[in-house]
Design a protein around this motif. Structure first.
Motif, PDB file in Angstrom:
ATOM      1  N   PRO A  55       0.745  -1.225  -0.177  1.00 12.91           N
ATOM      2  CA  PRO A  55       0.056   0.120   0.025  1.00 12.91           C
ATOM      3  C   PRO A  55       0.789   1.128  -0.047  1.00 12.91           C
ATOM      4  O   PRO A  55       0.542   2.255  -0.798  1.00 12.91           O
ATOM      5  CB  PRO A  55      -0.817  -0.195   1.113  1.00 12.91           C
ATOM      6  N   ASP A  56       2.082   1.226   0.800  1.00  8.31           N
ATOM      7  CA  ASP A  56       2.995   2.425   0.792  1.00  8.31           C
ATOM      8  C   ASP A  56       3.584   2.687  -0.319  1.00  8.31           C
ATOM      9  O   ASP A  56       4.287   3.860  -0.613  1.00  8.31           O
ATOM     10  CB  ASP A  56       3.779   2.260   1.900  1.00  8.31           C
ATOM     11  N   ARG A  57       3.695   1.692  -1.407  1.00  7.57           N
ATOM     12  CA  ARG A  57       4.519   1.867  -2.426  1.00  7.57           C
ATOM     13  C   ARG A  57       3.929   1.451  -4.012  1.00  7.57           C
ATOM     14  O   ARG A  57       4.446   1.593  -4.874  1.00  7.57           O
ATOM     15  CB  ARG A  57       5.680   0.724  -2.414  1.00  7.57           C
ATOM     16  N   SER A  58       2.362   1.905  -3.745  1.00  7.51           N
ATOM     17  CA  SER A  58       1.747   1.631  -5.142  1.00  7.51           C
ATOM     18  C   SER A  58       2.359   2.883  -6.245  1.00  7.51           C
ATOM     19  O   SER A  58       2.380   2.170  -7.332  1.00  7.51           O
ATOM     20  CB  SER A  58       0.425   1.802  -4.772  1.00  7.51           C
ATOM     21  N   LEU A  59       2.426   4.066  -5.703  1.00  6.37           N
ATOM     22  CA  LEU A  59       3.012   4.989  -6.770  1.00  6.37           C
ATOM     23  C   LEU A  59       4.226   4.834  -7.366  1.00  6.37           C
ATOM     24  O   LEU A  59       4.526   4.681  -8.283  1.00  6.37           O
ATOM     25  CB  LEU A  59       2.923   6.300  -6.313  1.00  6.37           C
ATOM     26  N   ALA A  60       5.198   4.406  -6.234  1.00  5.35           N
ATOM     27  CA  ALA A  60       6.727   4.137  -6.646  1.00  5.35           C
ATOM     28  C   ALA A  60       6.893   2.931  -7.301  1.00  5.35           C
ATOM     29  O   ALA A  60       7.663   2.707  -8.287  1.00  5.35           O
ATOM     30  CB  ALA A  60       7.425   3.999  -5.236  1.00  5.35           C
ATOM     31  N   GLY A  61       6.002   1.954  -7.345  1.00  5.48           N
ATOM     32  CA  GLY A  61       5.910   0.773  -8.052  1.00  5.48           C
ATOM     33  C   GLY A  61       5.257   0.876  -9.630  1.00  5.48           C
ATOM     34  O   GLY A  61       5.593  -0.012 -10.435  1.00  5.48           O
TER      35      GLY A  61
END
Length: 197
Positions: A55-61
């Motif tokens: 959930p914390d990395r969805s944009l970075a991923g």
């Protein structure tokens, strides 16, 4: 006029090559079940982020998900919104590597004796390169699972080093390079580590 028309494609190509960012080699290790008769490159796929901090990395991923989806399509899978035949689980990360700080000046002393005399020497070295600088190690790991029985049918890891702050260390460029290297000659030789320039 005809001469100019022939030069336009060359001009366009030269402009595109100016946009290419040089990246370092990628080290890739893959495992598959081809020896067991598992087919690859057929059916539909879905790509998902995996790991503890999804959930914390969805944009970075998102660059990594997009790069893996492009490669899955390139090797023959068809995109599916739901109920796909296989699921590609994507993990990624980056680690900063700082070199040891050493003096830019080094001194060496040596000596020898022999049948024709002896000698002593002193050497002085200066590092004019300014050091290697901080590097960013970027990793992309993908597991492909067969949805019907959750069997892992393929997995691979790609690792690249780039100078921190360089274009090659940017997530979008790194993701594309890592995914391309990871899926090169898909499914690859199981257990073999290769270096992709």
């Amino acid at each position: 006029m005809i001469k100019n028309a022939r030069l336009l494609p060359l001009l366009a190509l030269s402009l595109l090559t100016a946009c290419v960012v040089p990246t370092g080699p990628v080290e890739v290790t893959r495992f598959n079940r081809a020896a067991e008769g598992v087919p690859y490159g057929t059916g539909s796929f879905a790509v998902v982020l995996a790991g503890d901090s999804v959930p914390d990395r969805s944009l970075a991923g998102s660059p990594y998900l997009a790069a893996v989806a492009r490669e899955m399509q390139r090797v023959g899978y068809s995109d599916s919104v739901s109920n796909s035949d296989v699921i590609a689980e994507v993990r990624f990360g980056a680690t900063t590597i700082r070199p040891d700080r050493r003096s830019p000046v080094s001194v060496g002393v040596g000596g020898s004796t022999g049948g024709y005399g002896s000698g002593v020497g002193v050497g002085l070295g200066f590092n004019l390169g300014g050091g290697s600088g901080t590097q960013l190690q970027t990793t992309l790991a993908v597991r492909i699972l067969r949805r019907s029985d959750q069997l892992v049918i393929w997995e691979g890891t790609a690792v690249q080093l780039a100078k921190a702050g360089s274009p090659a260390a940017q997530p979008g460029i790194a993701a594309a390079k890592l995914a391309e290297a990871l899926f090169k000659d898909f499914p690859g030789v199981s257990g073999e580590t290769i270096r992709v320039p």
